[in-house]
Design a protein around this motif. Structure first.
Motif, PDB file in Angstrom:
ATOM      1  N   UNK A 106       6.700  -3.339  -5.532  1.00 39.99           N
ATOM      2  CA  UNK A 106       6.409  -1.940  -5.224  1.00 39.99           C
ATOM      3  C   UNK A 106       4.979  -1.738  -4.750  1.00 39.99           C
ATOM      4  N   UNK A 107       4.047  -2.614  -5.182  1.00 36.78           N
ATOM      5  CA  UNK A 107       2.650  -2.452  -4.813  1.00 36.78           C
ATOM      6  C   UNK A 107       2.471  -2.466  -3.292  1.00 36.78           C
ATOM      7  N   UNK A 108       3.351  -3.208  -2.602  1.00 31.14           N
ATOM      8  CA  UNK A 108       3.228  -3.290  -1.139  1.00 31.14           C
ATOM      9  C   UNK A 108       3.601  -1.975  -0.467  1.00 31.14           C
ATOM     10  N   UNK A 109       4.303  -1.095  -1.194  1.00 28.53           N
ATOM     11  CA  UNK A 109       4.677   0.193  -0.612  1.00 28.53           C
ATOM     12  C   UNK A 109       3.532   1.196  -0.656  1.00 28.53           C
ATOM     13  N   UNK A 110       2.433   0.870  -1.383  1.00 31.43           N
ATOM     14  CA  UNK A 110       1.295   1.769  -1.469  1.00 31.43           C
ATOM     15  C   UNK A 110       0.492   1.694  -0.168  1.00 31.43           C
ATOM     16  N   UNK A 111       0.024   2.844   0.345  1.00 34.14           N
ATOM     17  CA  UNK A 111      -0.690   2.843   1.632  1.00 34.14           C
ATOM     18  C   UNK A 111      -2.097   2.276   1.566  1.00 34.14           C
ATOM     19  N   UNK A 112      -2.750   2.388   0.425  1.00 36.78           N
ATOM     20  CA  UNK A 112      -4.146   1.956   0.336  1.00 36.78           C
ATOM     21  C   UNK A 112      -4.345   1.086  -0.890  1.00 36.78           C
ATOM     22  N   UNK A 113      -5.382   0.218  -0.776  1.00 36.72           N
ATOM     23  CA  UNK A 113      -5.629  -0.708  -1.887  1.00 36.72           C
ATOM     24  C   UNK A 113      -6.129   0.020  -3.122  1.00 36.72           C
ATOM     25  N   UNK A 114      -6.713   1.200  -2.953  1.00 36.48           N
ATOM     26  CA  UNK A 114      -7.258   1.921  -4.089  1.00 36.48           C
ATOM     27  C   UNK A 114      -6.259   2.756  -4.854  1.00 36.48           C
ATOM     28  N   UNK A 115      -5.010   2.762  -4.406  1.00 29.01           N
ATOM     29  CA  UNK A 115      -3.993   3.575  -5.068  1.00 29.01           C
ATOM     30  C   UNK A 115      -3.703   3.051  -6.471  1.00 29.01           C
ATOM     31  N   UNK A 116      -3.334   3.977  -7.355  1.00 30.56           N
ATOM     32  CA  UNK A 116      -2.997   3.571  -8.715  1.00 30.56           C
ATOM     33  C   UNK A 116      -1.716   2.744  -8.703  1.00 30.56           C
ATOM     34  N   UNK A 117      -1.725   1.578  -9.329  1.00 29.81           N
ATOM     35  CA  UNK A 117      -0.535   0.727  -9.309  1.00 29.81           C
ATOM     36  C   UNK A 117       0.575   1.299 -10.176  1.00 29.81           C
ATOM     37  N   UNK A 118       1.800   1.029  -9.779  1.00 32.90           N
ATOM     38  CA  UNK A 118       2.962   1.411 -10.580  1.00 32.90           C
ATOM     39  C   UNK A 118       3.044   0.469 -11.778  1.00 32.90           C
ATOM     40  N   UNK A 119       3.193   1.005 -13.011  1.00 30.16           N
ATOM     41  CA  UNK A 119       3.308   0.113 -14.176  1.00 30.16           C
ATOM     42  C   UNK A 119       4.493  -0.840 -14.024  1.00 30.16           C
ATOM     43  N   UNK A 120       4.244  -2.089 -14.334  1.00 30.25           N
ATOM     44  CA  UNK A 120       5.289  -3.099 -14.195  1.00 30.25           C
ATOM     45  C   UNK A 120       6.027  -3.290 -15.517  1.00 30.25           C
ATOM     46  N   UNK A 121       7.298  -3.610 -15.406  1.00 29.28           N
ATOM     47  CA  UNK A 121       8.075  -3.921 -16.598  1.00 29.28           C
ATOM     48  C   UNK A 121       7.664  -5.293 -17.119  1.00 29.28           C
ATOM     49  N   UNK A 122       8.132  -5.651 -18.312  1.00 31.84           N
ATOM     50  CA  UNK A 122       7.721  -6.889 -18.957  1.00 31.84           C
ATOM     51  C   UNK A 122       8.188  -8.106 -18.160  1.00 31.84           C
ATOM     52  N   UNK A 123       9.315  -7.996 -17.471  1.00 33.94           N
ATOM     53  CA  UNK A 123       9.807  -9.142 -16.721  1.00 33.94           C
ATOM     54  C   UNK A 123       8.991  -9.373 -15.469  1.00 33.94           C
TER      55      UNK A 123
END
Length: 854
Positions: A106-123
């Protein structure tokens, strides 16, 4: 332990999403302990003798501290063009959508490097550990906890954020609801089922569903989060959600961590709330777990315990389908005169419409007559065509009989006074003054009293069915495997939890395919593990030629360190659910010759596992092969030690042989002695002394109701020998005991428990009820093949054993819930209610059309 082995252990401990292929491999990995000691095979100077060094098997799943998963930077596979286009559309429209990619992409769907990352699941946070060891990243995608679960949205700046979780009532599509809710448009998964079959399934499985329904309602009372939100976890095709604590399949209500996706079932949540620990033996101070063996949250802020008040209540069933089906079940059972012993208020309702009652009684009678005049009870497509043809042939005769109150069968005329009673409506009439319900771990278990029958009585029930009674009238032996009326007698004893034997099954099989020479020719060079039954030691990674050649020649058997021939059995071959793939010709031959096909075929309409929709991971029900040398010369050594299975099974003897290069007299004498010591009756002993009958294996099958008494005896014997009882283990499930004649005598004297001694010969099929402890001793060299199934009669035992197995240690081969019994029960009830409701609607429409025409 190597890093790769540790990775596999952690993955098994923490993963709860399984694909079809990974589900079978995980089951296989649990049931095949590997030795961690290197084994060397040495050959004797004689070309026909090979000496092999043995070691005791050690399980790969050793109790090792689990490390807290750490996110390791790694190259993330790029988005595909389709994924990019889809996310561009979501970004432009600003619409809310369910997470369609694993968290790490999902991180690749963010437009800019400074965007808040989506929390990742444990897997997704620990996926790199798997890819670092050479596993493909694609294999890790299916483990994402938030896939098709978390709701996402792009804001005005094009940043992706979490906007909650789906609502179970407003967001499921009609396709999602159709999976769970009975309606007039959805086609039942189970295929062809007539009225009597549906009523029979509701008779035996309906009460268990009612208990399941009440247990699910309890989740709302247990929930402690002040936020009243209930999330909906969509059922994803090819995946199986399991509890992170006990590995039991998540059926509906469970609790989920919003941050890491950790999931816990209703039973584990209840145990934690009451301060109960699921297991005692495992180290409570495991790194990565709390004192209750719950995994710590993998939140970026640091590992922390999961608090009950912060977990989110989640359901899998779409909408209100569970409550709809629960109410419909009681209504259908009342309308169709199916006895109910669940005791709930809905079971007390009655039908006040006399005309409706008369119409349904008429439909029941017609269904009974059709069962007598056709093969309508068999669940295969060709039988459906036969049913249609026979309906045409007998339509006029059936109408004539119905008008005059006569039960019609070709060649016979029965009156309502003699055989007019409906066997389902009167199923419990003989047990009205007997309390056959016993409280268990999961509600009430149904234990009908054992049925002893005489030939005179059974011949009246099923005239023309060739059979005999063994074990003082408690063991039914059917001698014509394909007789169409076998089911009448089979169900009489099967519903009481008693085993059944059917002979002459070999007539329907091509026995040349099942000969040791055929297996040696086709698979002789393939390696596999062997087990020496004399001491339980593992002989790993041997070419199967060494095993198959010893079947008929003592001189070619592997020798132990003392130079004596080993008593070998082939371990877990073919592995897992690969039987149809590895042995396609033999698989087809077996499916063609299975006795009681309505129960044993995968599509059998009384094998309620067939009701599970295709989108669910299918349970591993076999077939499985059991190949071992004869051990009659060692009466205290079993080929298969005492154990019990979570599902019903049929075991067919396809080959029996004696080595031709030695003196056969000691073997024959030892066989007859073992049969006598085994407690077999006169009829069995006489059969085994016939010159054209070669005994293959001696079984002892004990009633499921007596399992706790057997446990008590074995625990007492363990303490008497000076050993301590291991916590979280079970003397039956551990499969370490074979009850010889002395232990069986003590079991009968002190507990009044007596099993069914059965001698299985070539072509005999033994039916073992779920939950019945049993053991096997091969008298001669045997090749047996078994197929598991789930019958409605033993559904309460399957349900109880699922709860019993969840309390075993993680290292135990029976720990994982492979059956998904709650899903099977749900969809079996759904299909039966759907079919009966449609049948009634169609009949009413037909009657109304007839009235209008008149």
């Amino acid at each position: 332990m190597s890093q790769k082995e540790l990775a596999a252990l952690v993955a098994t401990r923490t993963s709860r999403k399984r694909t079809v292929s990974s589900a079978s491999s995980s089951i296989s990995s649990r049931s095949e302990p590997k030795s961690i000691i290197e084994i060397h095979i040495s050959n004797d100077s004689s070309p026909t003798k090979r000496a092999c060094r043995e070691v005791e098997s050690s399980t790969l799943r050793a109790e090792q501290p689990l490390q807290q998963e750490e996110e390791i930077p790694d190259q993330v596979p790029p988005l595909t063009e389709e994924e990019k286009q889809r996310h561009d559309e979501f970004r432009t429209s600003g619409s809310i959508f369910l997470q369609d990619l694993p968290c790490f992409k999902l991180q690749q769907a963010q437009p800019a490097a400074g965007s808040s990352p989506i929390p990742k699941c444990r897997e997704c946070r620990r996926r790199n550990l798997a890819t670092k060891e050479g596993e493909s990243s694609a294999a890790s995608d299916v483990y994402c906890r938030f896939y098709e679960f978390r709701r996402l949205q792009f804001n005005e700046n094009g940043e992706l954020g979490v906007v909650g979780f789906p609502n179970p009532y407003s967001e499921p599509s009609p396709e999602d609801i159709a999976i769970w809710q009975p309606d007039k448009y959805t086609v039942p998964t189970s295929g062809y089922m007539d009225i009597q079959v549906c009523r029979y399934i509701l008779l035996h499985a309906g009460d268990q569903f009612c208990y399941l329904w009440r247990q699910e309602a309890e989740a709302l009372r247990l929930h402690q989060n002040p936020d009243g939100t209930i999330a909906w976890k969509k059922a994803v095709k090819g995946t199986r959600e399991i509890c992170d604590v006990c590995d039991t399949t998540l059926f509906n209500y469970h609790w989920t961590c919003r941050k890491c996706g950790f999931g816990v079932c209703l039973d584990c949540f209840k145990d934690r709330k009451e301060g109960l620990r699921l297991r005692r033996a495992e180290n409570a101070a495991q790194k990565g777990c709390d004192e209750y063996h719950w995994l710590l949250c993998s939140d970026p802020s640091g590992p922390q315990e999961h608090a009950l008040t912060e977990l989110m209540l989640t359901q899998i069933i779409a909408g209100d389908a569970l409550n709809v089906l629960g109410r419909l079940l009681h209504e259908v059972r009342t309308l169709w005169q199916v006895p109910q012993v669940c005791g709930c208020l809905l079971s007390k309702q009655a039908v006040e419409d006399a005309q409706l009652n008369e119409l349904i009684q008429d439909m029941i009678k017609e269904s009974q007559l059709k069962q007598h005049t056709s093969y309508s009870s068999l669940a295969s497509e060709q039988k459906v065509h036969q049913q249609q043809r026979l309906d045409q042939l007998h339509a006029k005769k059936l109408e004539f009989a119905r008008e005059r109150g006569i039960d019609y069968v070709p060649g016979r005329v029965w009156t309502k006074e003699t055989l007019g009673k409906d066997p389902i409506t009167t199923a419990f009439d003989n047990f009205k003054h007997i309390n056959f319900l016993r409280k268990g771990l999961a509600g009430l278990r149904r234990f009908l009293p054992p049925r002893a029958m005489t030939l005179a009585h059974s011949t009246q029930l099923a005239p023309g069915v060739p059979h005999e009674w063994l074990c003082d009238g408690k063991l039914l032996r059917l001698t014509d495997a394909m007789h169409p009326d076998n089911r009448v007698l089979y169900q009489e004893v099967w519903k009481c939890g008693q085993p059944v034997m059917i002979s002459e099954v070999a007539r329907s099989l091509n026995l040349d395919l099942w000969h040791p020479q055929a297996f040696c020719r086709d698979f002789g060079d393939k390696p596999n593990d062997l087990i020496n039954c004399l001491n339980g030691n593992l002989v790993p990674n041997q070419p199967m030629r060494h095993f198959w050649e010893g079947f008929q020649c003592m001189g070619k058997r592997l020798l132990d360190a003392n130079g004596k021939p080993m008593l070998l059995k082939l371990k877990d071959w073919p592995p897992g659910d690969d039987f149809a793939e590895i042995l396609p010709t033999r698989f087809a031959d077996l499916m063609k010759g299975l006795p009681m096909p309505e129960y044993t075929l995968r599509t059998g309409n009384l094998n309620i596992a067939s009701c599970l929709p295709k989108m669910f991971v299918p349970p591993d029900l076999g077939p499985k092969m059991y190949n071992a040398y004869g051990s009659a010369l060692h009466p205290d050594k079993g080929t298969t030690n005492l154990h019990l299975d979570i599902s019903d099974a049929v075991n067919i003897m396809v080959y029996v042989g004696i080595p031709q290069d030695g003196d056969t007299k000691p073997h024959m004498a030892a066989t007859q002695k073992a049969i006598a010591l085994g407690g077999c009756d006169y009829i069995t002993r006489a059969r085994c002394q016939s010159p054209d009958v070669l005994p293959g294996a001696l079984w002892h099958i004990f009633p499921a109701r007596d399992a706790d008494k057997i446990r008590d005896l074995l625990n007492r014997v363990t303490l008497e020998k000076g050993f301590r009882l291991e916590p979280d283990h079970d003397p039956i499930h551990d499969q370490n005991w074979y009850l010889d004649d002395k232990l069986r005598a003590r079991l009968f004297k002190e507990y009044g428990v007596e099993g069914h001694p059965i001698v299985q010969c070539l072509g005999d099929a033994v039916f073992i009820p779920a939950g019945a402890p049993h053991q096997v001793q091969n008298l001669h060299n045997c090749i047996k093949v078994a197929e598991d199934f789930v019958s409605p009669e033993n559904i309460t035992h399957c349900y109880h054993l699922t709860h019993e197995f969840r309390r075993l240690s993680h290292s135990h081969t029976n720990h994982e819930d492979k059956l998904q019994i709650k899903n099977i029960i749900y969809h079996a009830i759904k299909d039966c209610c759907t079919i009966l409701t449609r049948a009634l609607d169609e009949r009413i429409d037909a009657e109304m059309a007839k009235l209008n025409a008149d």
